[in-house]
Design a protein around this motif. Structure first.
Motif, mmCIF file in Angstrom:
data_model
loop_
_atom_site.group_PDB
_atom_site.id
_atom_site.type_symbol
_atom_site.label_atom_id
_atom_site.label_comp_id
_atom_site.label_asym_id
_atom_site.label_seq_id
_atom_site.Cartn_x
_atom_site.Cartn_y
_atom_site.Cartn_z
ATOM 1 N N THR A 152 0.816 -1.211 0.000
ATOM 2 C CA THR A 152 0.000 0.000 0.000
ATOM 3 C C THR A 152 0.851 1.263 0.000
ATOM 4 O O THR A 152 0.328 2.353 0.031
ATOM 5 C CB THR A 152 -0.919 0.037 1.235
ATOM 6 O OG1 THR A 152 -0.119 0.139 2.418
ATOM 7 C CG2 THR A 152 -1.784 -1.203 1.308
ATOM 8 N N ILE A 153 2.168 1.105 -0.013
ATOM 9 C CA ILE A 153 3.063 2.264 -0.004
ATOM 10 C C ILE A 153 3.539 2.527 -1.427
ATOM 11 O O ILE A 153 4.248 1.718 -2.016
ATOM 12 C CB ILE A 153 4.280 2.035 0.915
ATOM 13 C CG1 ILE A 153 3.826 1.711 2.334
ATOM 14 C CG2 ILE A 153 5.179 3.259 0.913
ATOM 15 C CD1 ILE A 153 4.967 1.327 3.253
ATOM 16 N N GLU A 154 3.134 3.643 -2.002
ATOM 17 C CA GLU A 154 3.595 4.045 -3.325
ATOM 18 C C GLU A 154 4.506 5.252 -3.158
ATOM 19 O O GLU A 154 4.138 6.230 -2.518
ATOM 20 C CB GLU A 154 2.406 4.388 -4.220
ATOM 21 C CG GLU A 154 1.463 3.211 -4.461
ATOM 22 C CD GLU A 154 0.285 3.592 -5.321
ATOM 23 O OE1 GLU A 154 0.212 4.773 -5.736
ATOM 24 O OE2 GLU A 154 -0.563 2.726 -5.577
ATOM 25 N N HIS A 155 5.687 5.174 -3.732
ATOM 26 C CA HIS A 155 6.620 6.288 -3.564
ATOM 27 C C HIS A 155 7.350 6.569 -4.865
ATOM 28 O O HIS A 155 7.649 5.660 -5.645
ATOM 29 C CB HIS A 155 7.631 5.984 -2.451
ATOM 30 C CG HIS A 155 8.524 4.817 -2.745
ATOM 31 N ND1 HIS A 155 9.851 4.944 -3.079
ATOM 32 C CD2 HIS A 155 8.264 3.489 -2.773
ATOM 33 C CE1 HIS A 155 10.379 3.752 -3.286
ATOM 34 N NE2 HIS A 155 9.437 2.852 -3.098
ATOM 35 N N ALA A 156 7.584 7.821 -5.105
ATOM 36 C CA ALA A 156 8.338 8.259 -6.283
ATOM 37 C C ALA A 156 9.365 9.280 -5.797
ATOM 38 O O ALA A 156 9.196 10.485 -5.974
ATOM 39 C CB ALA A 156 7.396 8.865 -7.314
ATOM 40 N N PRO A 157 10.441 8.798 -5.157
ATOM 41 C CA PRO A 157 11.416 9.719 -4.585
ATOM 42 C C PRO A 157 12.368 10.284 -5.634
ATOM 43 O O PRO A 157 12.624 9.675 -6.672
ATOM 44 C CB PRO A 157 12.166 8.843 -3.588
ATOM 45 C CG PRO A 157 12.124 7.484 -4.190
ATOM 46 C CD PRO A 157 10.775 7.401 -4.868
ATOM 47 N N SER A 158 12.878 11.455 -5.339
ATOM 48 C CA SER A 158 13.902 12.081 -6.151
ATOM 49 C C SER A 158 15.047 12.450 -5.210
ATOM 50 O O SER A 158 14.900 13.330 -4.359
ATOM 51 C CB SER A 158 13.351 13.334 -6.840
ATOM 52 O OG SER A 158 14.379 14.002 -7.550
ATOM 53 N N VAL A 159 16.157 11.738 -5.359
ATOM 54 C CA VAL A 159 17.300 11.944 -4.472
ATOM 55 C C VAL A 159 18.372 12.740 -5.213
ATOM 56 O O VAL A 159 18.810 12.347 -6.305
ATOM 57 C CB VAL A 159 17.876 10.592 -3.996
ATOM 58 C CG1 VAL A 159 19.064 10.823 -3.060
ATOM 59 C CG2 VAL A 159 16.795 9.776 -3.307
ATOM 60 N N GLU A 160 18.786 13.843 -4.626
ATOM 61 C CA GLU A 160 19.873 14.648 -5.189
ATOM 62 C C GLU A 160 21.139 14.384 -4.379
ATOM 63 O O GLU A 160 21.129 14.467 -3.152
ATOM 64 C CB GLU A 160 19.524 16.132 -5.147
ATOM 65 C CG GLU A 160 20.583 17.013 -5.790
ATOM 66 C CD GLU A 160 20.231 18.488 -5.764
ATOM 67 O OE1 GLU A 160 21.041 19.301 -6.224
ATOM 68 O OE2 GLU A 160 19.132 18.820 -5.244
ATOM 69 N N PHE A 161 22.227 14.033 -5.082
ATOM 70 C CA PHE A 161 23.481 13.724 -4.418
ATOM 71 C C PHE A 161 24.423 14.931 -4.454
ATOM 72 O O PHE A 161 24.277 15.840 -5.285
ATOM 73 C CB PHE A 161 24.142 12.509 -5.079
ATOM 74 C CG PHE A 161 23.394 11.224 -4.871
ATOM 75 C CD1 PHE A 161 23.689 10.404 -3.796
ATOM 76 C CD2 PHE A 161 22.380 10.840 -5.741
ATOM 77 C CE1 PHE A 161 22.996 9.213 -3.595
ATOM 78 C CE2 PHE A 161 21.684 9.655 -5.548
ATOM 79 C CZ PHE A 161 21.994 8.842 -4.477
ATOM 80 N N GLU A 162 25.400 14.905 -3.559
ATOM 81 C CA GLU A 162 26.372 16.002 -3.496
ATOM 82 C C GLU A 162 27.293 16.001 -4.703
ATOM 83 O O GLU A 162 27.774 17.049 -5.125
ATOM 84 C CB GLU A 162 27.188 15.899 -2.199
ATOM 85 C CG GLU A 162 26.361 16.152 -0.947
ATOM 86 C CD GLU A 162 27.200 16.091 0.323
ATOM 87 O OE1 GLU A 162 28.394 15.716 0.233
ATOM 88 O OE2 GLU A 162 26.668 16.431 1.406
ATOM 89 N N THR A 163 27.535 14.809 -5.279
ATOM 90 C CA THR A 163 28.428 14.714 -6.442
ATOM 91 C C THR A 163 27.833 13.773 -7.479
ATOM 92 O O THR A 163 27.009 12.900 -7.154
ATOM 93 C CB THR A 163 29.821 14.179 -6.046
ATOM 94 O OG1 THR A 163 29.688 12.833 -5.571
ATOM 95 C CG2 THR A 163 30.446 15.045 -4.953
ATOM 96 N N GLU A 164 28.253 13.943 -8.727
ATOM 97 C CA GLU A 164 27.823 13.051 -9.795
ATOM 98 C C GLU A 164 28.352 11.642 -9.553
ATOM 99 O O GLU A 164 27.690 10.643 -9.840
ATOM 100 C CB GLU A 164 28.321 13.574 -11.141
ATOM 101 C CG GLU A 164 27.666 14.863 -11.593
ATOM 102 C CD GLU A 164 26.196 14.679 -11.915
ATOM 103 O OE1 GLU A 164 25.799 13.537 -12.265
ATOM 104 O OE2 GLU A 164 25.433 15.664 -11.807
ATOM 105 N N GLU A 165 29.574 11.557 -9.002
ATOM 106 C CA GLU A 165 30.156 10.255 -8.718
ATOM 107 C C GLU A 165 29.327 9.491 -7.690
ATOM 108 O O GLU A 165 29.129 8.273 -7.807
ATOM 109 C CB GLU A 165 31.599 10.409 -8.223
ATOM 110 C CG GLU A 165 32.582 10.945 -9.244
ATOM 111 C CD GLU A 165 32.451 12.452 -9.435
ATOM 112 O OE1 GLU A 165 33.019 12.968 -10.405
ATOM 113 O OE2 GLU A 165 31.769 13.100 -8.611
#
Length: 253
Positions: A152-165
């Motif tokens: 019942t948990i639907e999630h569409a997260p967007s994670v931004e990282f400190e570096t491309e690596e």
């Protein structure tokens, strides 16, 4: 009770928050409960409904006995609607049912759970057994809980990282879904990364269901189970009443 549950759900009583760990290599989706459900009240009302359904079956047997001419109050007081999961249990109840006419005992035997061992594959699937066991439990305590199932948990997260690596090193995502208790701060999702997280955004949808926990630890929606118990109890009564009217030629009140 169904209306009360819907009113509680409609008041937006819970939500979620994303929390990033101090090392920024993990984030969690946590449950926020602003308006806890009145479980004690719902549990009491569910138990009352179960007890009334069970008592209705007992009262039916007593009514048939009275109309059949049984006048001994001691016998009537000892009468109750038998619910037997095995032939041995049914046999042990015969002494208490001896004051009933043969047709009545036959009708009661026809609706016993042990007559349908194939239903659901196991005897404990029979709703009369569920009613019996819940009635016995509610005389002492009842476990009613809102539960969150992982699907019942639907999630569409967007994670931004400190570096491309760091972003590249965190593919594919390492996500853990938890079956969490319905309480503030419970962790629903845990996402681990190999790169430091800068921020987390996203859309989340969670569906909660108020459930009753049966004696064998199976969980069912409270209102769905009550509706099923009511319908099955009505069907059992109609069978016995129909047999009674056919045998005695008069209605059973």
């Amino acid at each position: 009770m169904s209306a009360d549950i819907q009113a509680w759900a409609g008041s937006n009583p819970y939500g979620v928050r994303a929390k990033i760990a101090e090392d920024r290599l993990r984030w969690e989706l946590q449950l926020q409960v602003s308006h806890p459900p009145p479980l004690a009240d719902w549990g009491f009302r569910f138990g009352e409904a179960v007890n009334h359904l069970r008592a209705t079956l007992d009262n039916l047997v007593v009514a048939i006995a009275r109309q059949s001419g049984v006048a001994d109050e001691k016998q009537l007081k000892a009468l109750m609607f038998p619910i037997s999961g095995t032939p041995a249990e049914w046999k042990n109840r015969q002494k208490a049912l001896a004051c009933l006419a043969d047709w009545c005992r036959n009708a009661l035997e026809q609706v016993q759970p042990f007559q349908r061992p194939e239903y659901g594959g196991t005897l404990d699937e029979d709703l009369l057994l569920v009613l019996r066991d819940l009635d016995n439990r509610t005389k002492h305590h009842l476990q009613v809980k809102p539960d969150l199932a992982p699907q019942t948990i639907e999630h569409a997260p967007s994670v931004e990282f400190e570096t491309e690596e760091g972003a590249a090193a965190s593919v594919p995502p390492d996500t853990e879904v938890n079956i969490a208790p319905f309480e503030d701060g419970a962790v629903l999702l845990r996402h681990r990364t190999n790169g430091r997280i800068k921020s987390v955004r996203g859309r989340y949808s969670i569906t909660a269901e108020v459930q009753v926990l049966l004696p064998d630890d199976r969980a069912f929606g409270v209102t769905d189970l009550l509706a099923a118990l009511w319908e099955y109890t009505r069907a059992v009564m109609e069978h016995v009443i129909g047999t009674a009217e056919g045998a005695e030629g008069k209605s059973v009140v």
